[in-house]
Design a protein around this motif. Structure first.
Motif, PDB file in Angstrom:
ATOM      1  N   ASN A 264       0.264  -0.600  -0.356  1.00 39.38           N
ATOM      2  CA  ASN A 264      -0.257   0.025   0.629  1.00 39.38           C
ATOM      3  C   ASN A 264       0.782   1.545   0.005  1.00 39.38           C
ATOM      4  O   ASN A 264       0.389   2.171  -0.350  1.00 39.38           O
ATOM      5  CB  ASN A 264      -1.252   0.199   1.173  1.00 39.38           C
ATOM      6  CG  ASN A 264      -0.407  -0.512   2.492  1.00 39.38           C
ATOM      7  OD1 ASN A 264       0.474  -0.891   2.909  1.00 39.38           O
ATOM      8  ND2 ASN A 264      -1.286   0.108   3.636  1.00 39.38           N
TER       9      ASN A 264
ATOM     10  N   ILE B 287       1.965   1.689  -3.979  1.00 39.25           N
ATOM     11  CA  ILE B 287       0.865   2.973  -4.387  1.00 39.25           C
ATOM     12  C   ILE B 287       0.842   4.451  -3.630  1.00 39.25           C
ATOM     13  O   ILE B 287       0.577   5.691  -4.346  1.00 39.25           O
ATOM     14  CB  ILE B 287      -0.527   2.306  -4.229  1.00 39.25           C
ATOM     15  CG1 ILE B 287      -0.602   1.156  -4.786  1.00 39.25           C
ATOM     16  CG2 ILE B 287      -1.925   2.727  -4.907  1.00 39.25           C
ATOM     17  CD1 ILE B 287      -1.952  -0.468  -4.521  1.00 39.25           C
ATOM     18  N   LYS B 288       0.491   4.657  -2.371  1.00 36.39           N
ATOM     19  CA  LYS B 288       0.967   5.345  -2.153  1.00 36.39           C
ATOM     20  C   LYS B 288       1.528   6.721  -2.709  1.00 36.39           C
ATOM     21  O   LYS B 288       1.780   8.078  -2.497  1.00 36.39           O
ATOM     22  CB  LYS B 288       0.782   5.483  -0.825  1.00 36.39           C
ATOM     23  CG  LYS B 288       0.285   7.447   0.111  1.00 36.39           C
ATOM     24  CD  LYS B 288      -0.069   6.975   1.674  1.00 36.39           C
ATOM     25  CE  LYS B 288       0.191   7.899   1.930  1.00 36.39           C
ATOM     26  NZ  LYS B 288      -0.150   7.883   3.806  1.00 36.39           N
TER      27      LYS B 288
ATOM     28  N   LYS C 261      -3.516  -4.315   5.756  1.00 32.31           N
ATOM     29  CA  LYS C 261      -4.626  -2.989   4.747  1.00 32.31           C
ATOM     30  C   LYS C 261      -4.223  -3.738   3.433  1.00 32.31           C
ATOM     31  O   LYS C 261      -3.668  -2.754   3.075  1.00 32.31           O
ATOM     32  CB  LYS C 261      -4.967  -2.172   5.578  1.00 32.31           C
ATOM     33  CG  LYS C 261      -4.288  -1.505   7.182  1.00 32.31           C
ATOM     34  CD  LYS C 261      -4.189  -0.192   7.054  1.00 32.31           C
ATOM     35  CE  LYS C 261      -4.330  -0.042   8.586  1.00 32.31           C
ATOM     36  NZ  LYS C 261      -3.951   1.242   9.078  1.00 32.31           N
ATOM     37  N   THR C 262      -3.682  -4.542   3.578  1.00 36.58           N
ATOM     38  CA  THR C 262      -3.576  -4.745   2.012  1.00 36.58           C
ATOM     39  C   THR C 262      -4.501  -6.208   1.103  1.00 36.58           C
ATOM     40  O   THR C 262      -4.676  -6.633   1.855  1.00 36.58           O
ATOM     41  CB  THR C 262      -2.300  -5.882   1.468  1.00 36.58           C
ATOM     42  OG1 THR C 262      -1.627  -5.956   0.252  1.00 36.58           O
ATOM     43  CG2 THR C 262      -1.646  -6.947   1.990  1.00 36.58           C
TER      44      THR C 262
ATOM     45  N   THR D  14      -4.746  -4.404  -3.975  1.00 32.78           N
ATOM     46  CA  THR D  14      -3.485  -3.782  -3.764  1.00 32.78           C
ATOM     47  C   THR D  14      -2.229  -5.291  -4.452  1.00 32.78           C
ATOM     48  O   THR D  14      -1.177  -3.640  -4.916  1.00 32.78           O
ATOM     49  CB  THR D  14      -3.527  -3.878  -2.291  1.00 32.78           C
ATOM     50  OG1 THR D  14      -4.674  -3.475  -1.805  1.00 32.78           O
ATOM     51  CG2 THR D  14      -2.341  -2.972  -1.771  1.00 32.78           C
ATOM     52  N   ASN D  15      -2.151  -6.118  -4.089  1.00 30.75           N
ATOM     53  CA  ASN D  15      -0.561  -6.748  -4.167  1.00 30.75           C
ATOM     54  C   ASN D  15      -0.447  -6.397  -5.596  1.00 30.75           C
ATOM     55  O   ASN D  15       1.188  -6.398  -6.355  1.00 30.75           O
ATOM     56  CB  ASN D  15      -0.820  -8.058  -3.947  1.00 30.75           C
ATOM     57  CG  ASN D  15      -0.650  -8.075  -2.614  1.00 30.75           C
ATOM     58  OD1 ASN D  15      -0.033  -6.864  -2.049  1.00 30.75           O
ATOM     59  ND2 ASN D  15      -0.604  -9.184  -2.068  1.00 30.75           N
TER      60      ASN D  15
ATOM     61  N   ALA E 145       0.422  -3.139  -7.074  1.00 29.78           N
ATOM     62  CA  ALA E 145       1.536  -2.559  -5.995  1.00 29.78           C
ATOM     63  C   ALA E 145       2.955  -3.024  -7.283  1.00 29.78           C
ATOM     64  O   ALA E 145       3.808  -2.209  -7.782  1.00 29.78           O
ATOM     65  CB  ALA E 145       2.872  -2.916  -5.201  1.00 29.78           C
TER      66      ALA E 145
END
Length: 302
Positions: free
Chosen positions: A73, A76-77, A111-112, A116-117, A120
């Motif tokens: 995460n 991504i952020k 929090k994934t 999300t993986n 990334a």
């Protein structure tokens, strides 16, 4: 992040303690080697701090190759910051994807998710930063799970992998949950390379699958063909290749490590540890009862 199996946050009391950007860059500047491995558990957790590190490195004209840790995460952020680091020499990020099974990720405080993986991974491919992917191997893994893991890593074009059996380290939340189920207390096996809980597969088959998974995913020659950042010699006698083959053979034979008879002194220490833990539990329970009694008494007086 407070993952139930992790030792780091329990040692730090859940606090994130960081050096100042200047002290970090001062040390980097003094390092004579061309590659620097920053072992912060989550390098990009604090954007302001990391951007200041970027500014100082640019200001001083430092040119090196960097390897760092990061979570999916945070990739991504902070993809804009990772792009800046790429310009400075970032070539590899060690990312804990943890699992390819959605049910496992729901239990992890990262929090994934699979989505999300995947995002990334896509971002890192786009930026041109290699991924050292970390996955947990769970006790209930079957041959089909190992096969799915191999297919996942190959389909995402990842070449550097770390597969870690879920390890119940003393002091963690996970250990407290399963300590009665830990079947081997030999301290040498608490190395994140041995399965210390009852596995669905017989141990010999479990380690054979682990070895085969490494052999068919984490392969230096696959990385060489992909043209990844670190230059690798095509010479099959290169020490890196020989070291990798020795490692795979060691993983395959790891079931033998569980057959080692520990010295009496270690067995005695283990027994003492068990007694100490039991006493601690009794004391905690007694103290909780006392606090509860005092609290109820105070309420009654009020």
């Amino acid at each position: 992040f407070k993952c139930y199996y992790c030792t780091q946050w329990t040692k730090n009391g859940g606090r994130f303690v960081a050096r100042t950007p200047k002290s970090l860059v001062d040390e980097i500047e003094q390092i004579t080697q061309k590659a620097v491995f920053i072992i912060d558990d989550n390098t990009f957790a604090n954007r302001t701090r990391v951007k200041e590190v970027v500014r100082l490195i640019r200001e001083r004209g430092i040119r090196k190759k960097y390897m760092c840790y990061c979570s999916p995460n945070m990739v991504i952020k902070n993809q804009d910051v990772i792009r800046e680091w790429k310009e400075l020499g970032l070539c590899e990020l060690m990312v804990g994807f943890e699992s390819i099974r959605s049910g496992d990720l729901s239990d992890v405080a990262l929090k994934t998710s699979i989505a999300t993986n995947d995002e990334a991974i896509r971002i890192l491919h786009e930026i041109g930063v290699d991924t050292m992917a970390g996955f947990i191997v769970y006790p209930d893994f079957t041959k089909e799970d190992f096969k799915t893991l191999r297919q996942y890593t190959r389909s995402r074009k990842m070449y550097y992998m770390e597969f870690t059996p879920l390890t119940p380290f003393p002091g963690t939340v996970f250990y407290e949950q399963v300590r009665d189920k830990v079947k081997d207390l030999n301290p040498e096996l608490f190395d994140m390379q041995h399965m210390l809980l009852d596995s669905t597969l017989p141990l010999k088959d479990f380690y054979r699958e682990m070895a085969y998974t490494y052999l068919t995913t984490y392969m230096p020659w696959r990385a060489l063909r992909a043209g990844l950042s670190f230059p690798l010699s095509p010479n099959p006698l290169n020490p890196m290749y020989r070291s990798f083959v020795r490692f795979v053979l060691k993983v395959k034979r790891s079931y033998r490590d569980h057959e080692v008879v520990m010295p009496p002194l270690i067995l005695e220490k283990q027994a003492q540890f068990g007694q100490t833990t039991e006493r601690k539990d009794k004391n905690d329970k007694r103290n909780n009862q006392k606090r509860s009694h005092r609290k109820s008494s105070q309420v009654a007086v009020l």
